[in-house]
Design an enzyme around this catalytic site. Structure first.
Site, short mmCIF file in Angstrom:
data_model
loop_
_atom_site.label_atom_id
_atom_site.label_comp_id
_atom_site.label_asym_id
_atom_site.label_seq_id
_atom_site.Cartn_x
_atom_site.Cartn_y
_atom_site.Cartn_z
N LYS A 185 12.83 -13.52 -13.11
CA LYS A 185 12.52 -12.33 -13.92
C LYS A 185 11.47 -12.67 -14.96
O LYS A 185 10.51 -11.96 -15.15
CB LYS A 185 13.83 -11.88 -14.58
CG LYS A 185 14.06 -10.47 -14.80
CD LYS A 185 14.35 -9.59 -13.61
CE LYS A 185 13.84 -10.01 -12.32
NZ LYS A 185 13.95 -9.33 -11.16
N TRP A 229 -3.06 -2.59 -1.62
CA TRP A 229 -2.72 -3.96 -2.04
C TRP A 229 -3.44 -4.86 -1.04
O TRP A 229 -3.09 -4.91 0.14
CB TRP A 229 -1.20 -4.15 -1.98
CG TRP A 229 -0.72 -5.41 -2.62
CD1 TRP A 229 -0.42 -5.60 -3.94
CD2 TRP A 229 -0.45 -6.66 -1.98
NE1 TRP A 229 0.00 -6.89 -4.16
CE2 TRP A 229 0.00 -7.56 -2.97
CE3 TRP A 229 -0.56 -7.12 -0.66
CZ2 TRP A 229 0.34 -8.88 -2.70
CZ3 TRP A 229 -0.22 -8.43 -0.39
CH2 TRP A 229 0.23 -9.29 -1.40
N GLU A 238 17.80 -16.19 -11.01
CA GLU A 238 17.30 -14.83 -11.21
C GLU A 238 16.66 -14.70 -12.58
O GLU A 238 15.61 -14.07 -12.74
CB GLU A 238 18.45 -13.84 -11.01
CG GLU A 238 18.11 -12.39 -11.27
CD GLU A 238 16.98 -11.83 -10.41
OE1 GLU A 238 16.53 -12.52 -9.47
OE2 GLU A 238 16.53 -10.72 -10.69
N ARG A 248 4.70 0.24 -6.07
CA ARG A 248 4.63 -0.60 -4.88
C ARG A 248 3.64 -1.76 -5.07
O ARG A 248 3.65 -2.70 -4.30
CB ARG A 248 4.21 0.25 -3.67
CG ARG A 248 5.21 1.33 -3.33
CD ARG A 248 4.66 2.30 -2.34
NE ARG A 248 4.60 1.75 -1.00
CZ ARG A 248 5.59 1.75 -0.13
NH1 ARG A 248 6.75 2.27 -0.48
NH2 ARG A 248 5.44 1.25 1.07
N ASN A 282 -1.18 1.77 5.77
CA ASN A 282 -0.28 0.77 5.18
C ASN A 282 0.21 -0.11 6.32
O ASN A 282 0.68 0.41 7.34
CB ASN A 282 0.90 1.47 4.49
CG ASN A 282 1.97 0.50 4.03
OD1 ASN A 282 1.70 -0.69 3.85
ND2 ASN A 282 3.17 1.00 3.84
N GLY A 283 0.08 -1.43 6.18
CA GLY A 283 0.53 -2.34 7.24
C GLY A 283 -0.57 -3.32 7.59
O GLY A 283 -1.55 -3.47 6.85
N GLU A 338 7.88 -13.57 -13.38
CA GLU A 338 7.13 -12.52 -12.69
C GLU A 338 6.51 -11.51 -13.64
O GLU A 338 5.47 -10.94 -13.34
CB GLU A 338 7.96 -11.84 -11.59
CG GLU A 338 9.15 -11.04 -12.06
CD GLU A 338 9.94 -10.43 -10.89
OE1 GLU A 338 9.38 -10.21 -9.82
OE2 GLU A 338 11.14 -10.16 -11.07
N CYS A 380 0.82 -1.21 0.00
CA CYS A 380 0.00 0.00 0.00
C CYS A 380 0.86 1.27 0.00
O CYS A 380 1.94 1.30 0.60
CB CYS A 380 -0.88 0.04 1.24
SG CYS A 380 -1.93 -1.38 1.38
N LYS A 435 6.24 -4.11 -4.97
CA LYS A 435 7.69 -3.86 -4.99
C LYS A 435 8.26 -3.95 -3.59
O LYS A 435 9.37 -4.45 -3.39
CB LYS A 435 7.94 -2.46 -5.57
CG LYS A 435 9.39 -2.04 -5.54
CD LYS A 435 9.99 -2.19 -6.90
CE LYS A 435 11.48 -2.00 -6.93
NZ LYS A 435 12.14 -3.11 -7.61
N HIS A 464 17.51 -36.45 -12.41
CA HIS A 464 16.87 -37.04 -11.23
C HIS A 464 15.38 -36.70 -11.15
O HIS A 464 14.81 -36.68 -10.07
CB HIS A 464 17.62 -36.59 -9.97
CG HIS A 464 19.05 -37.05 -9.98
ND1 HIS A 464 19.40 -38.36 -9.77
CD2 HIS A 464 20.20 -36.39 -10.26
CE1 HIS A 464 20.71 -38.48 -9.88
NE2 HIS A 464 21.22 -37.30 -10.19
C1 G6P Z 1 9.62 -8.09 -3.97
C2 G6P Z 1 10.12 -7.40 -5.22
C3 G6P Z 1 11.44 -8.01 -5.66
C4 G6P Z 1 12.46 -7.94 -4.53
C5 G6P Z 1 11.89 -8.57 -3.23
C6 G6P Z 1 12.77 -8.23 -2.05
O1 G6P Z 1 9.27 -9.39 -4.24
O2 G6P Z 1 9.17 -7.52 -6.26
O3 G6P Z 1 11.94 -7.30 -6.77
O4 G6P Z 1 13.62 -8.59 -4.91
O5 G6P Z 1 10.60 -8.05 -2.93
O6 G6P Z 1 12.69 -6.85 -1.81
P1 G6P Z 1 13.82 -5.99 -1.15
O7 G6P Z 1 13.29 -4.60 -1.14
O8 G6P Z 1 14.01 -6.54 0.24
O9 G6P Z 1 15.04 -6.16 -1.98
#
Ligand code: G6P
Length: 609
Positions: free
Chosen positions: A486, A75, A482, A27, A99-100, A489, A2, A604, A505
């Site tokens: 990527k 969110w 990674e 976010r 937010n929270g 997502e 949020c 985010k 396996h």
């Molecule tokens: C979310 C974001 C990712 C990020 C992860 C950890 O999932 O979408 O891009 O890597 O959080 O976030 P941070 O702010 O702790 O790196």
């Protein structure tokens, strides 16, 4: 997650709130709303969906007119995304955004229902609004009522609040969830993050845990939980407005991919002295590193993947054991962490709830903690014993690219310094690696230029796939994790990364002509072995995209596409190879018509567990 904004001043409040919320879209959110003082009465507009839906609604029902108010992107946690569950929420004379998560909201709701309060939504936030109104009724003073309410709440919150009896005044409070107060001339702001206000002012206060801010047009006062005034230090954001704009790029993600060369330079260059890593300003000295016996790297998402690359590099160079943990697992597995250990928390936002909890657990158990963080002044940055800021600038796209890249660069710097401190490499070798690390900035630029076209072509072949496999060994496997994250997502194509040697396996049974395989094979000592694994999947019909170094002897017919990166120091190749992986994910998502920067369901900054 949020996003909160608030404004009081002389501008059209609806415009400011919506424009500020736009800068918090990154976010992640599924509904939005604002509340504005209209002729001393609080008017609310809210809507499920994107900010455009809110704007469309106001177009039809009338734009809220006034000079002070609060706004929110939600969110969903408690209750589905809907108009009713969207913030702001009201409890008679109090309207607020949150937010929270309020952990004890069920018992508070029962209490308020016993006091004849009626609830319209499923949210924990509406409970806070009613509780605050309940106390306000009793004490008739906003700050005392806020303090009384805070004493009752368990969990995390940042709140933006308006009281019907106090027109054109905005109140704000935070516990755990981030909140800043923007200081302008004849106008003031609240926001979850700096990008929301940078268009209007660069000056801000960082609200601390349990502080309450009172904003009017002409000033801001801050109080602690004992109702005592607090003198705040004015901070100034060192970004310009371009840092939070797209600057002609179609998406933030591709802008941020292109910002990587500079981000590396800004992060690495200031930490080099006489050709050697120097992390003294981060409170890290050779002496403090000598005795470290065990390292834990704890993080989430891409940050955790940067930790996996770090694990390989630290173990290889410094011969110090490293365990990498997903933060949400670390804190519940009663880890064997304690004195003499170093716990490294990697986080772009510095606010990820699980990473923060892991940091606190590590500190409680007596371990030393090091934070690698991008967001200045964030909670993780402030609570760790040692701190290395990455200088990526604001990362807006949900899918992390430049933040991941600079996390890698810091893991390398740290590994070089540790290896030197432990006498595992000599100064000459350390200088060599450090110089190579600096070179990656230019190399990354070359790789972006050289691999864009082929990445687009490869993506066009992936868009119809239902599922993909990324394979590699060693550092290539760390990187595949990674690459796979990527892609999935933002393209919404299922994908997983697998250690190439482990395929036989079980996972190889999934291979058909419809399962493309992206094989990363950049490490010479493992090349032949990975090539054998590629042959195995190719023989079973898979379309193979192979990523290797220029000059590699690539067997004929082994791959449908071969993408080569320049020959370079192999230990550092992940910093180059992650570029085509980012580009393939980006162009696949673009070609599938997805919302690249705000993928569905994602946030985010994940500030709840
Ligand atoms: C979310 C974001 C990712 C990020 C992860 C950890 O999932 O979408 O891009 O890597 O959080 O976030 P941070 O702010 O702790 O790196």
């Amino acid at each position: 997650m949020c996003g909160i904004v608030g404004y009081v001043g002389y501008r059209d409040c609806s415009d400011v709130l919506v424009s500020a919320l736009t800068k918090l879209e990154y976010r992640g959110y599924d509904s939005a709303g604002i509340a504005v003082f209209e002729n001393d009465k609080i008017a609310v507009a809210k809507s499920k969906g994107k900010l455009q839906d809110l704007k469309d609604k106001m177009e039809i029902e009338g734009k809220l007119q006034g000079f002070a108010g609060i706004g929110h992107t939600r969110w969903a946690t408690h209750g589905e995304p809907s108009d009713i569950n969207s913030h702001p929420h009201s409890g008679k004379r109090v309207t607020l955004v949150h937010n929270g998560i309020i952990e004890n909201y069920t018992e508070l709701k029962d209490f308020l229902i016993s006091k004849k309060r009626e609830f319209l939504s499923d949210t924990d936030t509406e409970v806070v609004a009613h509780l605050l109104d309940y106390y306000y009724n009793k004490v008739q003073d906003p700050i005392t009522a806020i303090i009384d309410t805070m004493q009752e709440l368990k969990g995390s919150f940042a709140l933006g609040i308006v009281f019907a009896d106090y027109p054109n005044v905005v109140y704000a409070v935070r516990r755990e969830s981030p909140l800043i107060v923007g200081i302008g001339k004849d106008e003031n702001f609240i926001a979850s993050d700096v990008p929301a206000i940078i268009k209007y002012t660069k000056d801000y206060y960082l609200l601390e845990h349990d502080e309450i801010a009172v904003l009017s047009k002409n000033g801001v006062e801050v109080f602690d939980i004992h109702n005592q005034p607090v003198q705040k230090e004015l901070k100034t954001a060192d970004w310009d407005v371009d840092a939070v704009g797209k600057c002609g790029y179609p998406h933030y993600m591709i802008k941020e991919i292109n910002e990587q060369p500079n981000a590396i330079k800004n992060t690495v260059s200031p930490r080099i002295k006489d050709g050697l890593p120097c992390l003294e300003e981060c409170n890290i000295t050779t002496d403090s590193l000598k005795d470290i016996k065990q390292i834990y790297v704890v993080a989430c998402g891409s940050a955790m993947h940067a930790g996996v690359v770090g694990q390989y590099v630290i173990e290889e160079l410094a011969r110090t054991p490293v365990t990498v943990d997903i933060a949400s697992e670390f804190k519940y597995r009663n880890p064997l962490v304690g004195e003499g250990d170093l716990v490294i928390i990697i986080s772009q936002s510095g606010e990820t709830a699980d990473s923060l909890a892991a940091l606190r657990l590590a500190k409680n158990r007596g371990a030393k903690t090091l934070a690698i963080v991008n967001a200045m002044g964030s909670t993780i940055a402030r609570e760790a014993d040692m701190l290395i800021y990455t200088h990526a600038g604001p990362e807006i796209s949900v899918a992390s690219t430049k933040a991941y890249m600079v996390q890698l660069s810091v893991m390398y710097l740290f590994a070089f310094e540790l290896a030197l401190a432990k006498g595992r490499i000599d100064e000459e070798k350390c200088r060599y690696y450090t110089a190579k690390l600096l070179e990656t900035s230019d190399m990354v630029k070359n790789v972006i230029d050289a691999s864009t076209e082929i990445s687009q072509k490869i993506s066009s072949k992936l868009i119809t796939a239902d599922s993909l496999l990324y394979i590699g060994r060693g550092l290539d496997y760390a990187l595949s994790m990674e690459g796979s994250l990527k892609l999935k997502e933002i393209s919404y194509i299922h994908s997983e990364s697998y250690a190439a040697g482990e395929l036989k396996h079980g996972t190889i049974s999934l291979i058909t002509k419809d399962m493309p395989v992206i094989a990363v094979a950049t490490q010479s000592d493992l090349y032949e072995k990975t090539v054998s694994n590629i042959k195995e999947v190719k023989a079973r019909g898979a379309k193979v995209i192979m990523i290797c170094q220029e000059g590699n002897d690539v067997p004929k017919d082994i791959a449908n596409y071969v993408l080569q990166v320049p020959k370079f120091e192999e230990l550092l190749l992940p910093m180059l190879v992650c570029v085509p992986l980012q580009l393939i994910a980006y162009y696949t998502a673009v070609q599938r018509g997805n919302d690249v920067d705000q993928p569905r369901n994602l946030a985010k900054s994940v500030t709840v567990e």
